[in-house]
Scaffold this active site. Structure first.
Site, PDB file in Angstrom:
ATOM      1  N   CYS A 233       0.861  -1.178   0.000  1.00  0.00           N
ATOM      2  CA  CYS A 233       0.000   0.000   0.000  1.00  0.00           C
ATOM      3  C   CYS A 233       0.895   1.225   0.000  1.00  0.00           C
ATOM      4  CB  CYS A 233      -0.923  -0.071   1.211  1.00  0.00           C
ATOM      5  SG  CYS A 233      -2.127   1.252   1.288  1.00  0.00           S
TER       6      CYS A 233
ATOM      7  N   GLU B 182       3.129   1.685   2.957  1.00  0.00           N
ATOM      8  CA  GLU B 182       4.095   1.526   4.047  1.00  0.00           C
ATOM      9  C   GLU B 182       5.469   1.157   3.486  1.00  0.00           C
ATOM     10  OE1 GLU B 182       1.231  -0.067   3.751  1.00  0.00           O
ATOM     11  OE2 GLU B 182       1.965  -1.882   2.836  1.00  0.00           O
TER      12      GLU B 182
END
Lengths: 304, 786
Positions: free
Chosen positions: B432, B434
């Site tokens: 995503c 991160e």
């Protein structure tokens, strides 16, 4: 430095069509012209004005209670405004909980405007952008404009003045050295026609543009393309020729008419002066652009 | 794209995901055998994986160039009963729901009813996790304070570096044998545990090589029946490639892609590694093969593109495994979070790493228009504008890809976490937003935490107004609050209580995975698991980061700002009046609700509100960052939502900013819908006031209309991105809106106050246009999307 006050009706950040790069546009309120098609009708009057957005209204009726001029009432779950009674005092705006009542036009100091301008400096630096002063007519508030231009120059912020050029020569002389770029409208080459559609003749405008040319100030000419007024190829051709010998003018922008002014007029209780005009087609704009391109101009055209 | 790719793509897109019980049946058969009781857990996991690889179907689709499916066919989605054994009710729900539906046939239901459910009941990780959590944890979980990523999915979401392009799995076997030889049973009390891990790794490698061998055999068999000579040749080539990789290092572009794909299939078949594995910096990894073969004349740009497109389809064939309950609510998407990184810098010297394959991949992204794999670009100040510009043109197509990441701040984030410069430059965003050091890190997201709900509790002394239960710590009665600082103090106390609970829970869950479900494939692929002979789930990786993801900074900020503005500054009403109106969901006073919405809000570059946003961030950072996990690593923070802001919104009552009960929270670090009214630069300025360099990732969503990106609009977009990154922004993505959205905006203007449209020669807020012009733009947008 002095802290002059002026009247503006909007500050728009991420303005990307009014000069180079990413810009913040300051909309000066008040204009000596009254163009029938005006797409910023809230910029014409020099005074603050009430604007009503029915889509935001929750019919709470607070505005009706506080109006000192009895200009408001609620009928059929709608706020009805007697525009002739409204003085733009703004009491209803303060009271309105939902933002349906809005006061267009606000008196601001140069400090306040600069505070907003410097917020986007990182974007100006990155994109070679800056500030655009438009309106209304920025030259109609010369002191305020001069101060803002001077302050921007002191910070090396690029400035664009988007103007009708309908202003005393002295004003232009005062501000031109502090201005990085002029966007000058030429709406029609024929003075009578110009007067019929904008309320003023074009002599002062053309003189001023010639003056800027003599002084070699960077100018981009802008033509609002209004169907039935100036969208004939011959008209555009004449405008192109008018500025052909001006060595400071390399670019002409064509701004196709849009119906945006219509709904704004309604919100201010004003009759729209040019109902029923169609927006020019991309094909038509391309034809007009080609005329100017053939004459050697760089052309930026909206709607293509 | 050519006819082959078109056919494969259509097959993938048009097949509705469905459940396959193949994996569940094979795992059940293995665990019913005597083997698991005869060997250690790591060895059993290695053998279970090997059994799966030796027995699963090896489908090859007509026309495929890259082979390998996780299930028996494209979109056939396996289940992982050792993690979460679905009930028949679960299947009924997932076959009927609107979002992320999976078809479930009678065979699946029958085999589950007769074999799988009876065997796994009470033995799954999900059972173990919930049995191990205490009442306080359960109360917070059920109230929507936080979610738990590992309750039905294993830790994972990991990213590969470049190891497999220079080493075959047999080389990894050599490394394992070397470590086995080095074990010292005399001096090292952990020698036995290490040995068992290493043996487990070794069995898993045997398993994956066996799968490739079976694909090789299958391709040869298909070739022997194939009438079309061209296809016959292709099948023979596939057969030869699968004989070579993954056992040996790839030699060609084609082999490199097939190598990665076998690895990918291995990782995502072994466990549901919530949800994915990911090739990371694929343009960098492939470039040496591409260059060499282009020079040798054995590859053309066209064939490279075709192979990449076939590779892309393979990702789309693997929907994220089905989720149920709160996990479905928080992450309800088929997306398997494989995020292909394009661009960035070279790890060794930090120089611009954009190459010809980077551009080729952007072409592929644009042509394929698939939801997965997702693609992002990494942009450093050193990367050329022409690369970013090309990406902006793809963004303009309007399907949200590629997202854009700031390499320079990502590197600083990782240095802040104590990584080496080289490892930091190797990394980037995982699935995503991160960050992790690719191939060297277990970065485990453990769950979202609902900031606005925690404020709600702080305003109610720890009692959840939705249920009347005391689920938080007792904080003072709101009536006694005399400044915003009192509110913030109560919020801090509640937050600390829930973060403590969450960490306590994580400390148990981490051990459950380390003990019961060690991961073999991830351990083989992640430095330094082999060298340390430790599992991926047990501190084997070089870096072990645990995240708790903060959600709702926009909503929380607006709520705090509304309290400060209306109660303490303007003194328009008392806090008890405010709370009593919130209790009625503002039904008692709709005008008050509107008035509250006019308070200063996050997203407008207004320090009144933004100061509270940075404070909220700092409070969260101080509460979470630097705590120790059980794997020798630390806790870090990041701010991202997937779909949880909708679920959290449903669990949160009316808030002081005029937000009605149940409405979605703000997503990522984006402002509340409709709160930002000063355009994209103001949003960016507000978002950049958060100190991104101290996070492990933030997510900023922006909406644009296609018209805004016409002509020079692309150039301005480029500058907008560069400016955000100059201000240390971590990530930005763009929704280029559709006519449908515009129609919705027309109906619900309040929700779309920030929507900008390009009108003709200028741009304006959609709301501010009259209905006619709005209709015209809708029509034009529709036209453009054709």
């Amino acid at each position: 430095m002095a802290n002059t006050t002026g009247i503006i009706f909007d500050i728009k950040r991420y303005s990307i069509n009014d000069g180079p790069g990413i810009r913040t546009t300051i909309f000066f309120k008040g204009c000596p012209l009254h163009c029938l098609w005006c797409h910023n009708p809230e910029g014409i009057s020099f005074k603050a004005q009430l604007m009503h957005r029915p889509s935001r209204c929750i019919q709470c009726g607070r505005c009706v209670l506080v109006c000192p001029h009895k200009a408001l009432e609620i009928q059929d779950k709608k706020v009805i405004i007697s525009w002739e009674k409204c003085t733009g005092c703004g009491r209803c705006v303060t009271e309105c909980p939902s933002g349906a009542m809005e006061l267009v036009g606000k008196s601001v100091t140069a400090d306040e405007v600069m505070k907003e301008i410097i917020k986007d400096i990182v974007f100006f630096d990155q994109s070679d952008g800056g500030v655009t002063f438009c309106g209304g007519e920025p030259l109609a508030q010369p002191k305020f404009l001069f101060e803002l231009l001077s302050r921007c120059r002191a910070m090396d912020i690029h400035t664009t003045v988007d103007t009708s050029c309908y202003a005393p020569r002295a004003v232009l002389e005062q501000i031109m050295d502090k201005t990085s770029l002029f966007l000058c409208d030429i709406k029609h080459p024929d003075s009578a026609k110009h007067k019929e559609f904008t309320g003023v003749e074009n002599a002062i405008i053309l003189d001023n543009i010639r003056f800027l040319a003599e002084k070699r100030k960077p100018v981009i000419v802008r033509i609002p393309v209004i169907p039935g007024f100036n969208d004939h190829p011959e008209t555009i051709n004449t405008i192109g020729k008018l500025v052909a010998d001006m060595k400071n003018i390399h670019q002409i922008d064509l701004l196709p008419y849009n119906t945006g002014g219509q709904s704004k007029s309604q919100r201010m209780g004003k009759q729209y002066q040019m109902p029923g005009i169609q927006e020019p087609s991309g094909l038509n704009i391309k034809e007009l652009a080609d005329i100017l391109i053939t004459m050697g101009y760089k052309v930026h055209a909206g709607g293509l | 794209m050519n006819e082959r790719v078109k056919r494969l793509r259509e097959q993938s897109v048009n097949t509705r995901p469905y459940i396959s019980s193949e994996r569940a049946e094979l795992m059940t058969a293995f665990y019913k055998s005597d083997t698991p009781m005869q060997v250690s857990t790591p060895v059993a996991r290695g053998l279970a994986f090997k059994y799966l690889m030796e027995h699963k179907a090896v489908p090859i689709q007509d026309g495929e160039l890259i082979v390998g499916e996780r299930g028996p066919a494209p979109k056939a989605t396996p289940t992982y009963p050792e993690l979460c054994c679905h009930t028949l009710d679960d299947f009924e729900i997932m076959s009927k729901r609107d979002r992320t539906r999976f078809d479930v046939d009678d065979h699946v239901r029958k085999v589950y009813a007769e074999t799988i459910i009876p065997f796994w009941k009470g033995k799954t990780m999900r059972d173990k996790v919930f049995a191990a959590m205490n009442d306080k944890w359960m109360a917070a979980f059920e109230a929507g304070i936080f979610t738990e990523f590992m309750e039905q999915r294993a830790p994972g979401h990991a990213i590969h570096d470049n190891k497999i392009y220079t080493k075959g799995l047999l080389d990894f076997q050599d490394d394992i044998r070397q470590e086995l030889r080095n074990l010292n049973f005399m001096t090292d009390p952990e020698a036995y545990d290490k040995q068992q891990q290493l043996l487990g790794f070794s069995h898993a490698i045997d398993g994956l090589i066996a799968l490739a061998r079976r694909y090789s055999e299958k391709a040869a068999e298909l070739a022997s029946h194939e009438k079309d000579p061209a296809r016959k040749q292709e099948l023979l080539q596939i057969s030869a490639i699968c004989k070579h990789v993954p056992a040996y290092a790839p030699r060609t572009f084609h082999e490199a892609l097939q190598m990665y794909w076998f690895i990918h299939v291995g990782v995502i078949s072994e466990l549901n590694v919530w949800d994915s594995y990911n090739p990371g910096r694929l343009d960098q990894h492939l470039y040496p093969f591409y260059k060499k073969e282009l020079e040798a004349g054995t590859l053309t740009e066209e064939t490279a593109k075709e192979l990449l497109e076939c590779f892309w389809v393979k990702f789309n064939n693997q929907p994220a495994p089905p989720k149920v309950g709160i996990t479905e609510a928080q992450s309800g998407t088929y997306t398997d979070f494989a995020l292909i990184n394009i661009g960035g810098v070279n790890p060794s010297d930090g120089s611009d790493a954009v190459n010809d394959v980077s551009f080729l991949m952007l072409d592929v992204v644009e042509e394929m228009k698939l939801v997965q794999p997702s693609a992002c670009i990494q942009i450093s100040a050193k990367n050329p504008d022409r690369f970013l510009r090309r990406a902006c043109h793809v963004i303009k197509c309007g399907f949200g890809q590629p997202s854009v990441f700031n390499t320079d701040v990502i590197i600083r984030e990782m240095l802040h976490d104590g990584k080496t410069m080289f490892d930091a430059r190797t990394g980037g965003p995982s699935g995503c937003v991160e960050t992790s050091a690719f191939g060297k890190e277990s970065c485990t997201l453990t769950g979202y935490i609902n900031w606005p709900k925690i404020l709600e509790l702080a305003l109610n002394g720890g009692v959840d107004p939705l249920t009347g239960k005391q689920i938080g710590v007792k904080t003072p009665d709101a009536a006694t609050f005399s400044s915003i600082d009192d509110v913030i103090d109560a919020y801090k106390a509640q937050l600390k209580y829930f973060v403590d609970l969450k960490v306590e829970g994580n400390n148990v869950i981490e051990r459950l995975y380390a003990n019961y479900l060690p991961a073999m494939m991830l351990s083989i692929l992640t430095d330094d698991c082999i060298r340390k002979a430790r599992n991926y789930h047990n501190g084997g990786p070089r870096y072990n980061t645990t995240y708790i993801q903060g959600v709702g900074i926009g909503t929380l900020t607006d709520a705090l700002a509304a309290i400060q503005y209306n109660v303490f500054d303007k003194k328009i009403l008392s806090i008890t009046q405010l709370l009593s109106s919130m209790k009625t969901n503002f039904k008692d006073n709709p005008a008050l609700q509107q008035q509250l919405k006019q308070s200063p809000r996050y997203g407008n570059d207004d320090d009144y509100a933004d100061r509270l946003a940075t404070e909220a961030f700092n409070i969260y950072f101080d509460t979470v960052n630097g705590r120790s996990n059980t794997k020798g690593g630390k806790y870090r923070v990041n701010l991202l939502p997937t779909t949880v802001h909708v679920y959290f919104g449903q669990m949160t009552g009316a808030l002081p900013n005029g937000r009605s009960a149940g409405e979605p929270l703000s997503d990522g670090i984006s402002p509340t819908h409709g709160a930002d009214v000063h355009g994209p630069t103001a949003v960016i300025k507000s978002a950049a006031k958060i100190d991104h360099a101290r996070t492990g990732g933030t997510l900023l969503n922006m909406k644009f209309t296609p018209q805004l990106l016409e002509g020079e609009g692309i150039e301005k977009l480029l500058h907008l991105i560069r400016s955000y990154f100059r201000l240390d922004g971590h990530h930005i993505q763009f929704n280029v809106v559709t006519a449908q959205t515009l129609r919705d905006a027309q109906k619900n203007p309040d929700q779309y106050r920030n929507l900008i449209v390009r009108v003709a020669g200028y741009s304006d807020y959609f709301n501010d246009l009259g209905p006619d012009l709005q209709n015209e733009i809708i029509a034009r947008t529709e036209q453009q999307s054709l």
